[in-house]
Enzyme design. Structure first.
Site, PDB file in Angstrom:
ATOM      1  CB  SER A 153      44.744  31.896  36.279  1.00 50.44           C
ATOM      2  OG  SER A 153      45.835  31.345  35.219  1.00 50.44           O
ATOM      3  CE1 TYR A 154      41.562  34.868  43.361  1.00 48.83           C
ATOM      4  CE2 TYR A 154      42.589  37.098  43.354  1.00 48.83           C
ATOM      5  CZ  TYR A 154      41.832  36.256  43.911  1.00 48.83           C
ATOM      6  OH  TYR A 154      40.963  36.898  44.978  1.00 48.83           O
TER       7      TYR A 154
END
Length: 253
Positions: A153-154
């Site tokens: 996600s990052y």
């Protein structure tokens, strides 16, 4: 570089890169609007900045994932200083996990903080930056360009942030507003403690990461602050839509 009479808004200013950036700009005589979620830390940084050149920063405790807080940040900054010259979108979080072991809660939190809040705050700031012919510097990451199985996600959020930087730079160039990003490699900040590693695990992680960097050294927060300062200055008046890697050579491998 001198930022006398320039108003600089920095998010995530209570620690790490944001705090170092606030200190850097304070030494250049900037008028600061400092935004963070940790009120006590934010007040300490504001006091430290004030001692540099006597300019008292505006310290605003806010959660930028809340639209009301984001609007309040811009409104209070303009009410206090009357204008905005530089927006530094620095606030961010890390979320651990790949597609097999993450959660939508992690995804939503990372995207809300690292991307949506930047989008919304920038949209609110844009009319003021057009008036001042100002600029925007976004804090991205080398993760935008390097795949990982640990922080899906990052990495996605930072890749999207780089594209956001380029698109907004293209859109605002006719208005005289420049937009760039800085993409740090490994930086030892408190952000790493939020990923849930023990102290021993964290030290091993740091040792392994630094060992794989061509320059064999972590990036220092004051180095990043200096790069942000350069991109926000008149020395970079022809630079827009660029993503500047400051990573000890990590992107070479």
């Amino acid at each position: 570089m001198d930022f006398a009479d320039k108003v600089v808004l920095i998010t995530g200013a209570s620690s790490g890169i944001g705090a170092a950036t606030a200190i850097h700009f304070s030494k250049q005589s900037a008028k600061l609007s400092l935004i963070g979620r940790k009120e006590n830390n934010l007040k300490k940084i504001a006091l430290y900045c004030e001692k540099a050149k006597g300019n008292k920063p505006l310290a605003i405790t806010a959660d930028l994932t809340d639209d009301g807080d984001a609007k309040r940040v811009i409104d209070e900054t303009i009410e206090h200083f009357g204008k905005l010259d530089v927006l530094v979108n620095n606030a961010g979080v890390i979320g651990m996990g790949g597609i097999k072991n993450t959660s939508m809660e992690i995804y939503d939190n990372v995207m809300a903080t690292n991307l949506r809040s930047v989008f919304f705050l920038t949209s609110l700031a844009t009319p003021h930056l057009i008036k001042s012919k100002g600029c925007i510097v976004n804090t991205s990451c080398i993760a935008s360009n390097k795949p990982s199985t640990m922080t899906l996600s990052y990495n996605m959020s930072k890749a999207a942030l780089d594209q956001f930087t380029k698109c907004v730079a293209l859109e605002l160039a006719p208005d005289g507003v420049r937009v760039n990003s800085i993409n740090p490699g490994f930086v030892k900040t408190n952000l790493l403690k939020d990923i849930g590693l023990t102290e021993d695990q964290l030290e091993l992680f740091i040792k392994n990461v630094v060992g794989n960097m061509p320059l064999k050294k972590p990036v220092e927060t004051d180095e990043i602050a200096a790069l942000i300062g350069f991109l926000a200055s008149g020395n970079a008046k022809s630079i827009t839509g660029s993503c500047y890697f400051i990573d000890g050579g990590s992107n070479l491998k």
